[in-house]
Scaffold this active site. Structure first.
Site, short mmCIF file in Angstrom:
data_model
loop_
_atom_site.label_atom_id
_atom_site.label_comp_id
_atom_site.label_asym_id
_atom_site.label_seq_id
_atom_site.Cartn_x
_atom_site.Cartn_y
_atom_site.Cartn_z
CG ASP A 72 -0.25 0.06 2.52
OD1 ASP A 72 0.81 -0.73 2.73
OD2 ASP A 72 -0.73 0.69 3.55
CG ASP A 96 6.76 4.19 2.14
OD1 ASP A 96 7.25 3.09 2.36
OD2 ASP A 96 6.29 4.97 2.90
CD GLU A 126 4.31 0.56 6.69
OE1 GLU A 126 4.85 0.80 7.49
OE2 GLU A 126 3.97 1.64 5.63
CG HIS A 329 4.46 9.12 3.92
ND1 HIS A 329 4.22 9.07 5.03
CD2 HIS A 329 4.88 7.75 3.27
CE1 HIS A 329 4.11 7.72 5.37
NE2 HIS A 329 4.56 6.87 4.11
#
Length: 352
Positions: A72, A96, A126, A329
């Site tokens: 994810d 990520d 996660e 992110h």
């Protein structure tokens, strides 16, 4: 359903899986594609729990290595599909951690005679609340699927081995007072003023920097939130200071709590949440050889990652993957393409 070519170019595989949106809770399409592709490889046993997919070899080797990564991502921010610009791949999930996932998928498909037995874990949820974490679910429901002697989590680490992780514990310290009208404050006791004693402890605290399995960790103890007061003309009768302690993996949660109760002796302390750390296990023969192949000094992981979940099973673990973790992110998330290829070369050399 998108078809994944697991044996082709790992960079193209990275691009393909990045372009399958898989924000936490919406991993099914990617998990389906991963499961289908892995089931086509006859040397693998493939298992599934929800949107977590596990693939294992059974060659009877004396050592089993677990390689894991989450499917994810955090929400898309107008950064899909990915864009390749020279040696840079830019877009959601590139760092990520789909570059690391692509490396693991390629290894799962192509290592048909590895030196160790291998378990590959691709899991969901996660990036959201810990109670939803797919690896945590596997630990609870199918710990036997995760059995191994050493584990690698493919989180971005700039191509350096980051050993284990620190534990974390958050507590609230409640300081009592006596309410009174602010015009007659001497009739009460100001709980916020009294909480200054807690802050004095924090300011004077000297964190440990212990060496664990050859890596130096740096602990921390910090106030992260303060609550108190009900109105502008009332002396507060209660103040709560929330404190977060990051502790090295030579202590478990119970020891960390006992330490905090000693540090804050005389104060009312309640544990809000906690998660154990993980020892890196760099004294294991397989781990030593892996670090040598990487060719960079290993670093302690100064944070918490899912390697902690392997620690609950008694499996030492490290973080190793392409990409700068500081870009995770971010809207400008990107991974250098040479780092993807280098991570694959190192792991292929070590495992074969």
């Amino acid at each position: 359903m998108t078809t994944l070519d697991l044996t082709g170019d790992v960079v193209e595989l990275t691009r393909t899986i990045c372009d399958i949106p898989s924000v936490s809770g919406d991993e099914k399409a990617l998990a389906d594609a991963v499961e289908t592709a892995l089931r086509s490889r006859p040397h693998l046993e493939v298992l599934r729990d929800g949107d977590a997919v596990v693939a294992r070899t059974s060659f009877g080797r004396g050592t089993r290595v677990v390689i894991a990564g989450h499917l994810d991502t955090v929400p898309i921010a107008d950064n899909l599909p990915v864009v390749v610009d020279g040696d840079i791949m830019r877009g959601r999930g590139t760092v990520d951690m789909k570059a690391g996932v692509a490396v693991a998928l390629h290894l799962a498909a192509t290592l048909t005679s590895p030196r160790y037995d291998l378990t590959f874990v691709f899991y969901d949820h996660e990036e959201v609340a810990a109670r939803l974490n797919g690896l945590g679910r596997l630990v609870r429901n199918h710990p036997e699927w995760l059995a191994g002697d050493f584990a690698i989590l493919g989180e971005p680490s700039d191509g350096t081995v980051e050993g284990g992780c620190q534990g974390t514990i958050r507590v609230k310290i409640t300081v009592p007072g006596v309410a009174a009208h602010a015009a007659r404050s001497w009739r009460g006791s100001n709980a916020i003023h009294s909480a200054g004693a807690v802050l004095d402890v924090l300011r004077a605290y000297q964190p440990r920097q212990p060496v664990v399995d050859g890596l130096q960790y740096h602990e921390g103890l910090n106030a992260v939130k303060i609550e108190g007061g009900i109105a502008g003309n009332v002396i507060p009768d209660l103040c709560t200071v929330y404190v977060n302690h990051r502790f090295a993996p030579d202590r478990d949660v119970a020891a960390a709590e006992a330490h905090l109760r000693e540090v804050f002796a005389g104060f009312e302390l309640e544990v809000v949440d906690a998660a154990p750390g993980a020892r890196p296990g760099l004294d294991r023969p397989a781990a030593k050889e892996f670090v040598e192949l990487v060719g960079r000094p290993p670093q302690a992981k100064l944070g918490w990652t899912d390697v902690s979940r392997f620690a609950t099973l008694g499996i030492p673990a490290v973080n190793f993957g392409p990409g700068d973790p500081l870009l995770a992110h971010t809207d400008n998330e990107f991974v250098p393409i040479p780092e993807i290829r280098q991570a694959l070369r190192v792991l292929e050399s070590w495992l074969s």
